[in-house]
Design an enzyme around this catalytic site. Structure first.
Site, mmCIF file in Angstrom:
data_model
loop_
_atom_site.group_PDB
_atom_site.id
_atom_site.type_symbol
_atom_site.label_atom_id
_atom_site.label_comp_id
_atom_site.label_asym_id
_atom_site.label_seq_id
_atom_site.Cartn_x
_atom_site.Cartn_y
_atom_site.Cartn_z
ATOM 1 N N HIS A 105 0.794 -1.266 -0.002
ATOM 2 C CA HIS A 105 0.161 0.014 -0.022
ATOM 3 C C HIS A 105 0.933 1.288 0.021
ATOM 4 C CE1 HIS A 105 -3.380 -2.610 0.363
ATOM 5 N NE2 HIS A 105 -3.118 -2.931 1.419
ATOM 6 N N ASP A 109 -5.164 -8.408 -3.495
ATOM 7 C CA ASP A 109 -5.595 -8.032 -2.075
ATOM 8 C C ASP A 109 -6.830 -8.635 -1.412
ATOM 9 O OD1 ASP A 109 -5.631 -7.255 0.569
ATOM 10 O OD2 ASP A 109 -5.359 -5.236 0.222
HETATM 11 ZN ZN LIG Z 1 -3.737 -6.889 2.620
#
Ligand SMILES: [Zn+2]
Length: 460
Positions: A281, A332
């Site tokens: 991220h 994800d």
């Molecule tokens: Zn994750």
């Protein structure tokens, strides 16, 4: 799994960042590319298997929590109560209700469906950031890698490559000394994580498509001493390291309150970050932090669809690209399972923020936005997996997909624009054949077991 050398021929293939013509592709017995030769003569093509369309290298999906595939589309209603707000943390509470129900059999069914979809979406390898270690009561299974093996079996059944990342998860927040009641399945220590790595390596020895690395769930979920211990052992063993970082502003605020530093700033100052590290991220990073990540040679894993779905924020791609940073993509939570969608969303989020077009092409110094994004994501596969994966290059694993030029979005598109249309014309582009380590992945029929697992999870 050893196989004989194989030869393929493609009229077009993506070689070193551009379309090459009449490409002869030879796979060595170990499943890696032996040679990639454009402009092959008719004589050279003899005996080669003719591929059905242009060839693209397979892409690594660098961030997955397989079990979250079972929640796709099921967290899109507002929370009860007039003043309740929906954010990452309310989503996480719902995610825990699924995490705390899933059995090894259900995980295998969900991961099987997911991995087949990822192959169909153009991915040939997935890095599973795996923290569902213990049984439903929170006690270790008789075999501590029971849940990991469910993922291994799903990968072997579908033929996708898997980098399994047993994850360190020890506490519920910066000030906590342990886990919450609903986090007991995640409980692990540096020692238990390294033992899982060794068990996984032992169980999958001889399968060139499966390897292991380690993950630290986040700075809030492990103490500095535990992070040091695990990542030191990973370094000694040459394993890739993954960590969630700076996904949410609250995490940045908590880290600042607790340490006086921002999460990435703290990590760069206190951990032995190097080219094996993958920061997942990094949404809330300053340009100086992004410069610091690049300086250590580490990579960032961007998960555009999930970051949008969870309301995380927009990754500062221009600042990171200006620093020359490396990155990969991940799906994800699996609200989408196709890399063209992830790359499109990554570019569109920048366009919406900056009110300009072709951002990636400009900042990555390419003619085409799709080519710039694809090349960057491709290069991120090697640090994410710790394996030679990243293109139609001798020595790299022979992972590739063919593009179906009869797909509606590609009909009549000049061949040189196929990658542009594949990313930016939606829906309707299909991949044809998918090969992993030189072997064709054949999707088994998994819909019924997946449907049954979904029924058990959500209708009981
Ligand atoms: Zn994750």
């Amino acid at each position: 799994m050893k196989s004989e050398a194989k030869k393929f021929f493609a009229e077009a293939a993506w070689v070193q960042g551009a379309w090459a013509k009449d490409v002869l592709l030879t796979v060595a017995g170990n499943g890696a590319w032996h040679s990639v030769e454009p402009n092959a003569t008719a004589q050279q093509q003899e005996g080669a298997t003719r591929l059905s369309g242009p060839v693209l290298p397979g892409l690594v999906n660098a961030h997955s929590h397989a079990f979250q595939r079972a929640m796709a589309g099921l967290t899109e209603r507002r929370s009860a109560g007039a003043h309740a707000s929906d954010d990452f943390w309310s989503w996480r509470d719902r995610m825990y209700t699924a995490a705390n129900r899933i059995t090894p059999e259900q995980l295998e069914a969900i991961a099987g469906q997911l991995y087949a979809e990822l192959l169909a979406g153009g991915y040939t390898q997935v890095c599973d950031f795996h923290y569902l270690h213990n049984d439903i009561s929170g006690a270790p299974y008789a075999n501590p890698i029971e849940m990991s093996l469910a993922l291994v079996r799903a990968a072997q059944r579908t033929g996708i490559g898997l980098t399994l990342l047993p994850t360190l998860y020890m506490r519920s927040g910066f000030k906590a000394t342990g886990l919450r009641e609903d986090q007991r399945r995640f409980s692990s220590t540096p020692e238990s994580v390294m033992r899982m790595v060794e068990d996984i390596q032992r169980q999958t020895r001889g399968d060139a498509r499966i390897n292991a690395g380690v993950a630290v769930h986040s700075l809030r979920a492990a103490s500095p001493a535990a992070i040091h211990e695990l990542t030191g052992a990973a370094k000694a063993a040459g394993l890739p390291v993954h960590i969630h970082i700076a996904e949410q502003t609250q995490e940045v605020d908590d880290c600042l309150a607790h340490t006086g530093q921002r999460p990435i700033e703290w990590l760069l100052n206190h951990a032995d970050v190097d080219a094996r590290w993958n920061l997942v991220h990094a949404t809330h990073a300053t340009p100086a932090e992004l410069q610091g990540v690049q300086g250590k040679g580490a990579s960032i894993v961007i998960c555009p669809a999930t970051e949008a779905n969870l309301g995380d924020g927009v990754f500062d791609l221009p600042a990171y690209a200006a620093a020359g940073g490396k990155w990969s993509i991940g799906s994800d939570s699996h609200v989408t399972r196709s890399w063209p969608e992830e790359l499109r969303l990554l570019e569109y989020s920048q366009r919406l923020t900056l009110r300009q077009r072709n951002i990636a092409a400009r900042i990555l110094e390419q003619e085409s936005s799709a080519a710039g994004l694809f090349e960057a994501a491709l290069a991120g596969g090697l640090p994410a997996t710790g394996q030679m994966q990243g293109g139609l290059v001798p020595g790299h694993r022979a992972d590739f997909v063919t593009v179906d030029m009869e797909s509606p979005a590609l009909l009549g598109v000049p061949p040189g624009h196929a990658l542009d249309a594949l990313v930016f014309s939606s829906p309707g582009v299909a991949f044809g054949e998918v090969f992993v380590a030189g072997d064709q992945a054949m999707a088994p029929e998994l819909a019924e077991v997946f449907r049954r697992a979904m029924r058990e999870l959500w209708l009981n």
